[in-house]
Design a protein around this motif. Sequence first.
Motif, mmCIF file in Angstrom:
data_model
loop_
_atom_site.group_PDB
_atom_site.id
_atom_site.type_symbol
_atom_site.label_atom_id
_atom_site.label_comp_id
_atom_site.label_asym_id
_atom_site.label_seq_id
_atom_site.Cartn_x
_atom_site.Cartn_y
_atom_site.Cartn_z
ATOM 1 N N GLY A 182 34.800 -37.836 -24.495
ATOM 2 C CA GLY A 182 35.587 -38.978 -24.054
ATOM 3 C C GLY A 182 35.688 -39.077 -22.549
ATOM 4 N N ALA A 183 35.796 -37.945 -21.861
ATOM 5 C CA ALA A 183 35.906 -37.931 -20.394
ATOM 6 C C ALA A 183 34.521 -37.702 -19.805
ATOM 7 C CB ALA A 183 36.865 -36.838 -19.950
ATOM 8 N N LYS A 184 34.113 -38.574 -18.918
ATOM 9 C CA LYS A 184 32.766 -38.538 -18.363
ATOM 10 C C LYS A 184 32.716 -37.678 -17.096
ATOM 11 C CE LYS A 184 31.379 -41.400 -21.520
ATOM 12 N NZ LYS A 184 32.570 -41.398 -22.394
ATOM 13 N N SER A 185 31.610 -36.968 -16.949
ATOM 14 C CA SER A 185 31.379 -36.169 -15.744
ATOM 15 C C SER A 185 30.974 -37.076 -14.584
ATOM 16 C CB SER A 185 30.269 -35.148 -16.012
ATOM 17 O OG SER A 185 29.009 -35.812 -16.154
ATOM 18 N N PRO A 186 31.024 -36.569 -13.350
ATOM 19 C CA PRO A 186 30.544 -37.390 -12.222
ATOM 20 C C PRO A 186 29.113 -37.883 -12.414
ATOM 21 C CG PRO A 186 31.824 -35.563 -11.384
ATOM 22 C CD PRO A 186 31.682 -35.335 -12.871
ATOM 23 N N TYR A 187 28.236 -37.051 -12.993
ATOM 24 C CA TYR A 187 26.870 -37.489 -13.277
ATOM 25 C C TYR A 187 26.875 -38.676 -14.228
ATOM 26 C CZ TYR A 187 22.477 -37.605 -15.908
ATOM 27 O OH TYR A 187 21.341 -38.017 -16.560
ATOM 28 N N ARG A 219 45.448 -46.420 -16.975
ATOM 29 C CA ARG A 219 45.979 -45.317 -16.176
ATOM 30 C C ARG A 219 46.049 -44.051 -17.023
ATOM 31 N NH1 ARG A 219 47.754 -47.191 -10.816
ATOM 32 N NH2 ARG A 219 47.329 -49.457 -10.915
ATOM 33 N N GLU A 220 45.886 -42.919 -16.359
ATOM 34 C CA GLU A 220 45.936 -41.640 -17.066
ATOM 35 C C GLU A 220 47.261 -41.494 -17.806
ATOM 36 O OE1 GLU A 220 44.658 -37.068 -16.121
ATOM 37 O OE2 GLU A 220 45.882 -38.100 -14.624
ATOM 38 N N GLY A 221 47.165 -41.095 -19.079
ATOM 39 C CA GLY A 221 48.345 -40.877 -19.895
ATOM 40 C C GLY A 221 48.818 -42.083 -20.674
ATOM 41 N N VAL A 222 48.325 -43.274 -20.335
ATOM 42 C CA VAL A 222 48.715 -44.482 -21.069
ATOM 43 C C VAL A 222 48.070 -44.475 -22.444
ATOM 44 C CG1 VAL A 222 48.491 -46.997 -21.126
ATOM 45 C CG2 VAL A 222 49.127 -45.852 -18.993
ATOM 46 N N ASP A 223 48.854 -44.785 -23.466
ATOM 47 C CA ASP A 223 48.311 -44.910 -24.814
ATOM 48 C C ASP A 223 47.535 -46.225 -24.892
ATOM 49 O OD1 ASP A 223 47.930 -45.349 -27.611
ATOM 50 O OD2 ASP A 223 49.622 -44.036 -28.042
ATOM 51 N N TYR A 224 46.258 -46.141 -25.243
ATOM 52 C CA TYR A 224 45.434 -47.352 -25.276
ATOM 53 C C TYR A 224 45.979 -48.379 -26.270
ATOM 54 C CZ TYR A 224 41.172 -50.162 -25.005
ATOM 55 O OH TYR A 224 40.279 -51.186 -24.809
ATOM 56 N N ARG A 225 46.660 -47.902 -27.301
ATOM 57 C CA ARG A 225 47.260 -48.834 -28.260
ATOM 58 C C ARG A 225 48.276 -49.745 -27.568
ATOM 59 N NH1 ARG A 225 48.413 -44.085 -32.600
ATOM 60 N NH2 ARG A 225 49.061 -43.131 -30.626
ATOM 61 N N ASP A 226 48.953 -49.210 -26.555
ATOM 62 C CA ASP A 226 49.927 -50.034 -25.833
ATOM 63 C C ASP A 226 49.227 -51.136 -25.035
ATOM 64 O OD1 ASP A 226 52.010 -48.519 -26.821
ATOM 65 O OD2 ASP A 226 52.101 -47.193 -25.072
ATOM 66 N N ILE A 227 48.022 -50.846 -24.530
ATOM 67 C CA ILE A 227 47.266 -51.891 -23.826
ATOM 68 C C ILE A 227 46.874 -52.994 -24.799
ATOM 69 C CG2 ILE A 227 45.179 -52.381 -22.491
ATOM 70 C CD1 ILE A 227 45.320 -49.590 -21.345
ATOM 71 N N HIS A 228 46.516 -52.609 -26.010
ATOM 72 C CA HIS A 228 46.175 -53.624 -27.016
ATOM 73 C C HIS A 228 47.379 -54.504 -27.326
ATOM 74 C CE1 HIS A 228 44.361 -55.466 -30.547
ATOM 75 N NE2 HIS A 228 45.449 -55.149 -31.217
ATOM 76 N N LEU A 229 48.543 -53.907 -27.519
ATOM 77 C CA LEU A 229 49.734 -54.700 -27.807
ATOM 78 C C LEU A 229 50.127 -55.551 -26.606
ATOM 79 C CD1 LEU A 229 51.762 -52.028 -29.803
ATOM 80 C CD2 LEU A 229 50.405 -53.935 -30.708
ATOM 81 N N LEU A 249 44.788 -42.309 -22.664
ATOM 82 C CA LEU A 249 43.703 -42.305 -21.689
ATOM 83 C C LEU A 249 43.725 -41.029 -20.864
ATOM 84 C CD1 LEU A 249 43.878 -46.026 -20.505
ATOM 85 C CD2 LEU A 249 42.309 -44.999 -22.152
ATOM 86 N N GLN A 250 42.522 -40.530 -20.581
ATOM 87 C CA GLN A 250 42.337 -39.350 -19.732
ATOM 88 C C GLN A 250 41.487 -39.737 -18.531
ATOM 89 O OE1 GLN A 250 40.835 -37.205 -23.590
ATOM 90 N NE2 GLN A 250 40.985 -35.690 -21.973
ATOM 91 N N ALA A 251 41.679 -39.025 -17.435
ATOM 92 C CA ALA A 251 40.820 -39.236 -16.272
ATOM 93 C C ALA A 251 39.376 -38.994 -16.677
ATOM 94 C CB ALA A 251 41.226 -38.297 -15.147
ATOM 95 N N VAL A 301 35.752 -50.111 -17.417
ATOM 96 C CA VAL A 301 36.752 -49.606 -16.488
ATOM 97 C C VAL A 301 36.880 -48.089 -16.645
ATOM 98 C CG1 VAL A 301 39.158 -49.800 -15.734
ATOM 99 C CG2 VAL A 301 37.989 -51.800 -16.719
ATOM 100 N N ALA A 302 36.807 -47.378 -15.525
ATOM 101 C CA ALA A 302 36.963 -45.924 -15.523
ATOM 102 C C ALA A 302 38.396 -45.565 -15.196
ATOM 103 C CB ALA A 302 36.006 -45.286 -14.513
ATOM 104 N N CYS A 303 38.982 -44.728 -16.025
ATOM 105 C CA CYS A 303 40.319 -44.201 -15.778
ATOM 106 C C CYS A 303 40.211 -43.058 -14.766
ATOM 107 C CB CYS A 303 40.926 -43.708 -17.083
ATOM 108 S SG CYS A 303 42.602 -43.057 -16.935
ATOM 109 N N ARG A 304 41.101 -43.063 -13.785
ATOM 110 C CA ARG A 304 41.069 -42.012 -12.764
ATOM 111 C C ARG A 304 42.307 -41.124 -12.887
ATOM 112 N NH1 ARG A 304 38.078 -44.959 -7.635
ATOM 113 N NH2 ARG A 304 39.776 -46.463 -7.673
ATOM 114 N N GLY A 305 42.485 -40.225 -11.936
ATOM 115 C CA GLY A 305 43.549 -39.227 -12.033
ATOM 116 C C GLY A 305 44.942 -39.817 -11.893
ATOM 117 N N ALA A 306 45.925 -38.961 -12.071
ATOM 118 C CA ALA A 306 47.322 -39.380 -12.062
ATOM 119 C C ALA A 306 47.648 -40.148 -10.783
ATOM 120 C CB ALA A 306 48.224 -38.163 -12.185
#
Length: 438
Positions: free
Chosen positions: A153-158, A282-292, A367-369, A418-423
């Motif tokens: 789920g979390a992508k490396s810099p590459y 954003r990091e830590g946001v539940d994606y379900r909340d974005i859907h709602l 969501l995770q960074a 969209v890429a999620c970044r750190g806190a």
Amino acid sequence: MSLYLDHLAALQRHAESALERTGFDMLLIASGIEKYAFLDDRPYLFQGNPHFKHWLPLTNHPHSWLAVRPGKKPRVVYYQPDDYWHVPPSAPSGEWVDAVELIVIREPEEAAQALADLVTPRTAIVGEADAALAGLQPNNPEALLNLLHWARGAKSPYELEQMRAAQRRAVPGHNAARAAFLRGESEAGIHRAYLVATGHTDRDLPYTNIVGLNEHAAVLHYQYQDESPPAESRSFLIDAGAQVNGYASDITRTWVAPGHDEFAALVAALEAEQLGLVDEVREGVDYRDIHLSTHRRIARVLRNAGIVNMSDEAMVEEGVTKPFFPHGVGHLLGLQVHDVGGFMASETGGVADKPEGHRYLRLTRPLQAGMVVTIEPGLYFIPTLLRQLRASPQAAQVDWDAVDRLARYGGIRIEDDVACRGAGEAPENLTRDAFAAM
């Protein structure tokens, strides 16, 4: 330093940990095999095992294998037939070659001998059942796959670099498609303009392009491309991506012909809400909340446009937004367009449930960074769903004259990757960045 070699080293560390935690000594991954049409000798398009592509930038290499051995270089069994009927894979080249132990084979069956010294009762073999060879029977252990899928789920810099490149490959196609629409070309002509601009063919797109003019934009996965242009091209929806080294982009845009101001205003209103949703990644946001949140924003668009005369809260609570926005707001993206692991409750498995009444959402994880997600709200005029709304108690609150005027445009979808970044960090909009750079 090499982003790819860092990526490979991180995969090695995680695979070794996963093997130890699940009681396996070795991991073998089959790239996959070519499949043939029933009672025919014509192959389908090859779809490689994403686990194989996670390690190696080899996207069209059936009958190859990867062996992950704790404390040692990965072993790659590279199938390169001596074939005069087809163009075989080129000789191994690239940064990955020196990072692995390489064995080249000419026949698929030779892979069994090349890997025989690694096969024990404690060997995990990941692949389709029909990739099996003598002594190489995929067992796909669930506990191991859960650990691998969760981490993907979390992508490396590459990986993020490949996904940025996939955006840059797709954007010229979207610009060419918009220009073809404004010239009045057919759906098929627009599609061909997209392929030329991206350097893709239908064979290597990450998914089949959706190219819909006028009412066709109301079909969520519209699967045809008319060769003849309509008498009037009013609106245009294109959902089309590209891929680089196996990593996909997935972009949707909706365009309006000049002189159709009411629908153009609706597109602009949805785009403003789409950008607001992007900022919620954003990091830590539940994606379900974005859907709602999307449904609340769709309600605002419907109210402000005068299409529905209800409060935003009542529209969402009573399900009035669902006929206009019947799908999920997005999904994980990466080696697969709908990347794996979107419903996992944790790295050990389980299911994170969808919100009640929202069965088409494809991502239910926090969501995770490093995660890359799509944000793709839509607003459609779908005849079958509108008939249901007309029969509901809320029908009296709908301006059906406005609906009838707007239905001839089909609908709107706007999608960014969209890429999620750190806190505390704002998200990276890979798609908008690529458009801005053109």
